[in-house]
Design a protein around this motif. Structure first.
Motif, PDB file in Angstrom:
ATOM      1  N   GLY A 155      30.388  50.765  40.071  1.00 20.57           N
ATOM      2  CA  GLY A 155      31.633  50.317  40.609  1.00 20.57           C
ATOM      3  C   GLY A 155      31.612  49.183  40.130  1.00 20.57           C
ATOM      4  N   VAL A 156      31.244  48.816  39.081  1.00 23.93           N
ATOM      5  CA  VAL A 156      31.612  47.673  38.436  1.00 23.93           C
ATOM      6  C   VAL A 156      31.775  48.255  37.009  1.00 23.93           C
ATOM      7  CG1 VAL A 156      30.446  45.812  36.567  1.00 23.93           C
ATOM      8  CG2 VAL A 156      29.399  45.753  38.703  1.00 23.93           C
ATOM      9  N   LEU A 157      31.705  49.340  36.777  1.00 28.87           N
ATOM     10  CA  LEU A 157      32.568  49.722  35.529  1.00 28.87           C
ATOM     11  C   LEU A 157      34.112  50.197  35.662  1.00 28.87           C
ATOM     12  CD1 LEU A 157      30.146  52.049  33.873  1.00 28.87           C
ATOM     13  CD2 LEU A 157      30.536  50.265  32.833  1.00 28.87           C
ATOM     14  N   ALA A 158      33.830  50.456  36.936  1.00 26.81           N
ATOM     15  CA  ALA A 158      35.352  50.522  37.506  1.00 26.81           C
ATOM     16  C   ALA A 158      36.036  49.267  37.835  1.00 26.81           C
ATOM     17  CB  ALA A 158      35.664  51.854  38.922  1.00 26.81           C
ATOM     18  N   MET A 159      35.451  48.796  38.243  1.00 32.02           N
ATOM     19  CA  MET A 159      36.206  47.452  38.400  1.00 32.02           C
ATOM     20  C   MET A 159      36.889  46.670  37.077  1.00 32.02           C
ATOM     21  SD  MET A 159      37.133  45.326  41.522  1.00 32.02           S
ATOM     22  CE  MET A 159      35.776  45.040  41.906  1.00 32.02           C
ATOM     23  N   THR A 160      36.066  46.619  36.199  1.00 33.30           N
ATOM     24  CA  THR A 160      36.147  46.255  34.779  1.00 33.30           C
ATOM     25  C   THR A 160      37.428  47.400  34.459  1.00 33.30           C
ATOM     26  OG1 THR A 160      34.050  45.724  34.503  1.00 33.30           O
ATOM     27  CG2 THR A 160      35.785  46.669  32.355  1.00 33.30           C
TER      28      THR A 160
ATOM     29  N   ILE B 112      34.310  37.656  32.201  1.00 38.85           N
ATOM     30  CA  ILE B 112      33.093  37.748  30.841  1.00 38.85           C
ATOM     31  C   ILE B 112      31.754  37.115  31.560  1.00 38.85           C
ATOM     32  CG2 ILE B 112      32.249  36.214  28.880  1.00 38.85           C
ATOM     33  CD1 ILE B 112      35.327  36.887  27.891  1.00 38.85           C
ATOM     34  N   ALA B 113      31.886  36.602  32.545  1.00 39.89           N
ATOM     35  CA  ALA B 113      31.069  35.577  32.733  1.00 39.89           C
ATOM     36  C   ALA B 113      29.883  36.530  33.959  1.00 39.89           C
ATOM     37  CB  ALA B 113      31.190  34.591  33.674  1.00 39.89           C
ATOM     38  N   VAL B 114      30.349  37.836  34.919  1.00 35.72           N
ATOM     39  CA  VAL B 114      30.068  38.646  35.383  1.00 35.72           C
ATOM     40  C   VAL B 114      29.235  39.777  34.979  1.00 35.72           C
ATOM     41  CG1 VAL B 114      30.383  40.770  36.820  1.00 35.72           C
ATOM     42  CG2 VAL B 114      31.817  38.654  37.690  1.00 35.72           C
ATOM     43  N   TRP B 115      29.796  39.832  33.583  1.00 32.78           N
ATOM     44  CA  TRP B 115      29.251  41.153  32.996  1.00 32.78           C
ATOM     45  C   TRP B 115      27.926  40.573  31.886  1.00 32.78           C
ATOM     46  CZ3 TRP B 115      28.659  46.050  31.825  1.00 32.78           C
ATOM     47  CH2 TRP B 115      29.697  46.851  32.076  1.00 32.78           C
TER      48      TRP B 115
END
Length: 96
Positions: free
Chosen positions: A44-49, A15-18
C-alpha cells in the motif's frame, strides 16, 4: 499554488514517511515479517508513493499544457488514495 503544495508539503511529507517508516521497520522486534500485514502495508505504501509520483508528472503536463486525460480519469484516480489508506490502516490495526 500546486507547485508550492508539491514542493513544500507533499514532497517533505513523503520523505518523512519513508524515513520514519524505515527507522521503525529496522527497529528489532517491532515488525513480525512472518505475518501478512507488513507485506500488505508495504504494498500500500509503495502504491501510494507511485501515485504521488504519477500526480507530480501530471502537474508537469498541466503546466506545459500537454494534458491529454479527461476529467473523468482524474475523478476516478481521486479514489485511489482513500482505498490505499483503508488497506494500510486495516493492515496495521487488524494485523492479519
Amino acid at each position: 499554488m500546486e507547485w508550492k503544495l508539491l514542493r513544500y508539503i507533499m514532497n517533505p511529507s513523503l520523505i518523512a514517511v519513508w524515513l520514519f517508516g524505515l527507522m521503525l521497520v529496522f527497529t528489532p522486534g517491532i515488525v513480525d515479517w512472518s505475518s501478512i500485514w507488513p507485506w500488505t502495508k508495504a504494498a500500500g505504501v509503495l502504491a501510494m508513493t507511485w501515485f504521488h509520483m504519477w500526480l507530480s508528472a501530471r502537474r508537469k503536463e498541466f503546466a506545459a499544457g500537454t494534458n491529454t486525460r479527461s476529467g473523468r480519469s482524474y475523478r476516478m484516480m481521486n479514489e485511489l488514495p482513500t482505498i490505499l489508506m483503508i488497506v494500510i490502516v486495516l493492515s496495521v490495526v487488524l494485523k492479519f
